[in-house]
Structure formats: C-alpha cells, structure tokens
Write an enzyme that holds these catalytic residues in place. Structure first.
Site, short mmCIF file in Angstrom:
data_model
loop_
_atom_site.label_atom_id
_atom_site.label_comp_id
_atom_site.label_asym_id
_atom_site.label_seq_id
_atom_site.Cartn_x
_atom_site.Cartn_y
_atom_site.Cartn_z
CG ASP A 191 -2.16 0.41 0.81
OD1 ASP A 191 -2.27 1.75 0.45
OD2 ASP A 191 -3.21 -0.33 0.68
CG HIS A 266 -4.30 1.99 -2.30
ND1 HIS A 266 -4.40 2.77 -1.02
CD2 HIS A 266 -5.53 1.99 -2.79
CE1 HIS A 266 -5.54 3.03 -0.90
NE2 HIS A 266 -6.23 2.67 -1.91
CD GLU A 331 -10.10 3.53 -1.38
OE1 GLU A 331 -10.85 3.84 -0.44
OE2 GLU A 331 -8.95 3.39 -0.87
C1 ACM Z 1 -10.79 -0.80 0.20
O1 ACM Z 1 -11.18 -1.04 1.13
N1 ACM Z 1 -10.01 0.23 -0.06
C2 ACM Z 1 -10.63 -1.97 -0.85
#
Ligand code: ACM
Ligand code: ZN
Length: 767
Positions: A191, A266, A331
């Site tokens: 991440d 991420h 995201e």
């Molecule tokens: C997530 O909770 N961003 C998959």
C-alpha cells in the site's frame, strides 16, 4: 439422499439439547446418541495412508491441549482392532462431501474421521478438537457428523502495509483460520505506506519502500507527507524465504494464500523507490499516514510501468502458487492521468474514451499477462469502472452493488461489504473501544450477513464464491489489537460461510460462543468482550412524554445489572428483567455479569428529558436520508450523539443549514437552549459557522435571543462534539427557531476543498 436423511437427524432440530457440544461453525448434520468413548494415552492414532501421516502428527499435537497427552501415531495395518482413532481417505469419492467435507464418527469402540481429500480430514480434526474442549478428560459423546462447506471461498484479509505485522502473527492466524475452517488468506502486502514483499529484481522496493517516517503522536490522517529516507525508521518486510515457508505451512492447513499486489493506486511506497513509474516523476517519499485522494499512481502510458509490474508478478507467482492474484484496483484518483502526456497518448492510441477506460486497459493488460501464466485476477469492485476485465473475479467492498453487477455479467464474486465484513470498524460502544475506523459491526451483525444477494438468480448466485473479513490496519499497530478486532467476529463469519443457511440461529450461536471464548483463552487469543456490552434502545413515548428503555446484550442469556442514579453498577444492582420507563433526566449505567462478576464494560447513557423533549419539530431543509438518526423526533428525543457520526444519533446535512422550529406546546419560560454539533474533518463533517436562537410566542414573529459564533478550528482533525448554547432567559416562549449555519464547502487545504461540507447535529436541549 433419502438414506442419508434416515440415518442422520438434522442438527437444526436437535442442536440445542447438547450442552456439551458447541461446534463453530455448526456442521451440516449431526446425530448424537447415548454413551461415550474415552481417548486414553494408549489409544493409537492411525492414518490409513502415508499421505495423512503429517496430518496425524498435527492432530496429536492439537488435541494435546485438551487431552493432556500426545497420542502415538502409526500407519493403520488393519490389525489394530478396536479402541483406535483412525484418519482415512475415502476409497470412493463421496459427492456430497466434495473437496473439503468430512465425516466424523465417535462410536463406543473408537473414532473415525474420513474425507475425500486431506482437507476434509483436517476439518474433521478441528471438529474433534472442539468436542474435546467441552468434554473433559477425553470422554466424548457418541456423535455422527457429516459436514462440508457452503462456500468454497472463506476468506480472511490482513493489511500488513499500514502497520507491519510480524511473521509469528501470520502463523498464528493460519492456525486460527484452520480452526475456524476458513481457507483463503488475502495478504495485503502493498500500500502507499509500505511495500512488504522482497522482490529480488527491484531491491529498492523494500530498502526504500518498506520504511516510513514514524509519527505515532499524530492521527493517521493528520500526518504530512515527508520524503526523508534517512529518518524512515518504521516498517519491515518479508523475505522470499519467509514467504515460501509460510505458504507451505498454510497449505498444510488447507489455506490458499492470495497476495495482493496493488495497482494502479495505493503504491506510493513503490513510487518512492522508483519515482519514474509515476506520471510526474516526483519523489514524495513513503507517506507516514493517510493520503487522500490518491493521485500519485503508476503511469498507465509508460510501458516501463508494465515491464516493472510483469517482472514483479513473475517473482510473486514463484512464491504464491494460488490460482488467483489480487491486483487491487481500488481508489485510484485519475487526476494525474488527465494531465500526463503519456497517459493521454495511450488513451488516443488505444481508442479509449476516458481515464476510467484507461484503468480498465491497465487491469485488462495485466490480466492478459497473468492469464497467459495460468493465473486469474481478483480486484476490488472499482475494476468494473470503464469495463471489467473478461475473466476477473470482483471483490465487492463498497456494498454489494459491485458484486451484483459482476455476477449479472457472468463474472465470479467474493463478497466483503464494508457494512458486515470490515473488521476495522467498531464492534461495540466507541467510548469503550480502541480507536476504530467508524461503522458499527457487532458480532451479531456479522452473524446476520448473507453473502448471496436476493436479487441474484439461482444461476447468478453460483458465481458468488464466498465472503471475506477484511482488516485494514491504519489504527492497528500491534498484533494483540489485530486479534481483538478479528475475534470473536471471525467465528461469526466462519459460520456464515461454512454452515447451511437454514441452520443460522443467533440464539444457539451465542450459546456456542461461550465455549469458543474459552478456546480463545486456551489459545492465548486477545478476543474482544464487546459482545458482552449492554445496548440500550430508547423509545420516545409522545403521549405521556416518557422514554422507554430496553436493555440487551449479544451474550447468551445475559444477566444485566443497571443503575439509574449515576452510580457504577455492581452484582447487586438492579437486575434487568423487562423494559422500563423514565420521566426525568436520568443516567443509565449497565453491564452484564459473567461467572458472578461484573464484566468491566459498563455502558453509560444519559437521557435528557428537557422542556423540548418529544416536542413537535419542523425543519426547513431535510437532512440526508443516509444520516436520519432515529427519524422525526431525533433532535428532541433526549439522546445526545457521541463522537461517532454513525452512532445513529446524528442528523447529517450536506451543504445546507439546520433550520429547526420547535413547538413547546404552550408558552413557558426558558433559561437555556443548546444544540450539539460534530466535527470529524476526515469525513468532511464540520462544526457550523454560527448558531442563532430565535423565540416567538405566536410562531409568526421571531425575536433573536442570541447568535453564538463558532470558535473551533475547522482544520482540527480530532473528533469533537461542540455544544452551542444560549443562556439568555426569556418568558412567554412557545416556539424556538434554531439555525446552525453550515460551513457550505470544505475549507481551503482540506482534501474536499470546495465540495459540499457536512453539518451533523444532535440533541436540541431546552431548559
Ligand atoms: C478498500 O477498502 N479500499 C478496498
Ligand atoms: Zn501517466
């Protein structure tokens, strides 16, 4: 089939009568008869084939915890006679049992566990372990169990990127997963805040990407970006050797490890190591905390990005034999793609319509690469946007909509909606819990989860492979805390994904949980006692202006003790037997007892039966239907909101003001009017600019009593409940109009700058 039903009693009819059998997850079929078999130190533990030798050793070690001795294991030569325990593989494949099912028979003259595959035998061993835990000295009731899972995908996710979790904990979780009959470990290795997997070709991923500057004193979302590798002291990663050993250990417990290699977002940890893979080439360092929105992502126009990812994935596939590789996909903010010449050229050359389709191009290109190596991809539900990669499995996390959409177009799905499956959410009263992400996901709520949405047809339902619990670790820096969040909720999820739907029975589950808690104690699991907390449900009685309070707890047959005078309850306090009414301002404190002791989880609820309690109230602008609290009387129901915006006591207004008019029913004198407002800037919730209080006798002409200006800094990132009050006395007041001025838009510098701000208000108190 008829024969099978004739032999076995359906467990749903018979289960509650066996107080000394508390199996979780509940088996498909169980028949209990009178009598017992006792395992003795000299009872041989036999394996029918050498394939099960390791399994037998495992069983002997596992059962030792309750037997107090380790059984001798040996190959079954057919000459041992009776009084044995046998682990066996079926010589003929039993279709009903499938790949993971087992039968477990405890008879007067011995025990036999068998399955089509070692996985089934493993689960039979777990069931016997549970039987031993509730029957002392190896003396077992005679049972006949036939058992197999409802879903093939029974997942647990762990984020090791936000906070690094040591390998010993991962091993402990593999043992726990096996005990819960869970079979997929989704390892979130990458991440923004850390790259946790050694990649030999790109050593900087871990020498740089695994380390960030530590800022534990600041809230996760208040930590600024810093690019200072020399002071990046927090982090860690797993070597390839460590990963291989873990994957092998997991496989022995029927657990597939699915690595998540995030893309295109991420990945700021990777971009700190190799900045040239982003659109801007900037080096922003490894973020010490939350980043939102996530714009610094892989460049989709640069072929080097794909070369890099393919090389990484080649090493990943060497380490992880799983059919599925999780490629993230969530995201990604495409702002940088919009202004990147390379990304725009890619859009043009590939005939794509927009940046959403560019993400789809990205994921599909990676999918093709992985498919060519015999692997499949899983991605978060954002991979539907701009077009789903043809063979992808969708992990539905933003509710169930993504999963439903994917199943309707024929793709497979894993359900993990935030509402029921995000274990980073609170599981109890936020005042009694460690800081959590928000939400409110109790043990009972997890247990109530149904992975197959009603809108799916029977055929589409088959595409739902199962469900998964997710643990994101922004706020979870140590393993004891991680355990606290997983357990006992993982027990509820285990039953959701393993047991037949029609066996679901909360009352019986909560009884069986008593034994599960004891097992956790034996296993040194730091489980939460949140299910022992008392919940208080107040109901406004408009006619006589009282509040009816119902107390409950998720624990089995709770003994609830409570006080109404503000004192701390003890074992001799009032015993709760039925709902009660209060007609004046009262503090209710309550807790449950266990083994004659009060559990140290005392809830405290204040109910304000003030002059406007249950009064008629009208609002000029409606609140958001998503944040409606308890509906009509919420702002005058005697209940003030906590620091959690989702506690059900806050009304939320997006971009508009609160303008509420209260009718006290008759003219009266007042000395105090107040309204509570919340600030949680990370969720775009801000205190009002000001609050005005106006009064009227007739309801036509209003007189301004006072305007109270806000003094809280809108950039303060703490969760704050602020009370805006006037203490100007007034006579002959029947109507009161309260206006709380919304900030309108999120302030400059905020991640939502210029977007509508939320105003959250709770109780209006009049004295
Ligand atoms: C997530 O909770 N961003 C998959
Ligand atoms: Zn780019």
């Amino acid at each position: 089939m008829a024969v099978v039903l004739g032999i076995f009693m359906m467990s749903c009819r018979s289960k509650t009568q066996y107080e000394n059998i508390s199996l979780i997850p509940l088996p498909v079929k169980m028949d209990v008869s009178a009598g017992s078999f006792t395992i003795k130190p000299q009872t041989p533990l036999l394996f029918s084939t050498h394939e099960l030798e390791g399994m037998a050793d495992y069983a002997a070690e596992l059962w030792d915890a309750y037997l107090g001795f380790e059984l001798r294991t040996e190959k079954d030569d057919g000459l041992k006679g009776s009084n044995t325990i046998t682990l066996a593989l079926n010589s003929r494949y039993d279709e009903e049992l499938g790949e993971e099912g087992y039968t477990l028979r405890v008879k007067k003259d011995g025990i036999r566990i068998s399955g089509n595959r070692p996985a089934g035998v493993l689960y039979g061993i777990q069931t016997l372990y549970q039987l031993l835990s509730t029957n002392s000295e190896g003396k077992l009731p005679l049972v006949n169990i036939k058992d197999y899972p409802r879903f093939s995908y029974r997942g647990v996710h762990l984020d090791v990127a936000r906070h690094f979790h040591p390998m010993e904990f991962i091993y402990k979780m593999m043992d726990q997963m096996a005990m819960h009959k869970l079979n997929v470990f989704h390892w979130h290795l990458i991440d923004d805040q850390g790259w946790r997997l050694e990649i030999k070709k790109y050593p900087r991923l871990t020498s740089v990407g695994a380390w960030r500057v530590d800022m534990p004193e600041l809230h996760w979302n208040a930590r600024p970006l810093v690019n200072d590798p020399a002071s990046a002291t927090y982090g860690g990663y797993y070597t390839q050797e460590e990963v291989k050993a873990l994957v092998a250990y997991a496989a022995e417990r029927n657990i597939t490890v699915i690595p998540e290699i995030e893309m295109p977002a991420h990945v700021m940890s990777a971009l700190a190591a190799y900045p040239e893979l982003s659109c801007t080439g900037e080096n922003l360092g490894v973020p010490p905390g939350g980043v939102w929105p996530i714009t610094h992502i892989y460049c989709a126009g640069n072929d080097e990005t794909f070369g890099f990812l393919e090389n990484v994935l080649l090493e990943v596939m060497e380490l992880f034999p799983s059919e599925y590789i999780h490629i993230g996909g969530d995201e990604a903010d495409k702002t940088n793609w919009k202004s990147c010449p390379k990304c725009q050229t890619r859009i043009e050359e590939e005939g794509l319509n927009d940046e959403e389709e560019l993400q789809s191009y990205f994921i599909t290109r990676i999918e093709k690469f992985l498919n060519a190596q015999g692997r499949q991809i899983i991605g978060w539900d954002e991979i539907l946007e701009g077009g789903l990669a043809p063979n992808a499995t969708v992990m539905s996390w933003r509710g169930e909509a993504g999963g439903i959409e994917a199943a309707k177009i024929g793709n497979t799905v894993v359900m993990t909606p935030g509402s029921h499956c995000y274990f980073d959410h609170y599981q109890g009263d936020p005042d009694l819990e460690p800081l959590a992400f928000g939400g409110y996901t109790t043990l009972a709520k997890v247990y109530s989860y149904e992975p197959i949405p009603e809108v799916l047809t029977k055929e589409e339902s088959k595409l739902v492979l199962g469900a998964q619990a997710n643990l994101w670790t922004e706020y979870i820096s140590d393993t004891r805390h991680a355990e606290y969040m997983y357990f006992p909720r993982l027990a509820a999820l285990a039953e959701v994904v393993w047991s037949p739907k029609n066996h679901r029975d909360w009352g019986d589950f909560s009884r069986r949980m008593e034994a599960q808690y004891k097992r956790y104690e034996v296993q040194d699991i730091n489980y939460a006692l949140s299910a022992f907390q008392v919940s208080a449900s107040p109901k406004v009685n408009i006619d006589d202006k009282t509040l009816r309070i119902t107390l409950a707890s998720e624990v089995y047959k709770p003994e609830i003790r409570y006080t109404l005078d503000g004192s701390t309850p003890d074992v001799s306090s009032l015993l709760y037997t039925s709902p009660f009414e209060i007609n004046q301002t009262t503090t209710v404190k309550a807790a449950v007892t266990r083994n004659g002791q009060l559990i140290d989880q005392v809830i405290e609820r204040e109910y304000y039966l003030h002059k406007a309690f249950a009064a008629n109230i009208e609002m000029e602008h409606p609140n958001s239907p998503n944040y409606d609290a308890h509906g009509e009387y919420s702002l005058v129901n005697g209940i003030r909101g906590s620091r959690s915006y989702s506690d059900g006591n806050w009304k939320g207004f997006s971009g508009v003001d609160l303008v509420a008019t209260i009718d006290l029913g008759e003219e009266t004198s007042i000395s105090h009017v107040s309204v509570d407002a919340l600030q949680t800037s990370g969720s775009w919730i801000f205190v009002p600019q000001w609050v005005s209080f106006e009064i009227s006798a007739s309801g036509e002409n209003y007189e301004l009593l006072e305007t109270v200006m806000n003094t809280i800094d809108v950039n303060d990132s703490r969760r704050l409940v602020e009370v805006y009050a006037t203490r100007q006395p007034a006579e002959n007041v029947r109507f009161i109009r309260i206006t709380a001025k919304n900030q309108g838009v999120c302030p400059p510098g905020h991640t939502g700058e210029g977007q509508p701000a939320w105003l959250f208000v709770s109780e209006i108190v009049v004295e």
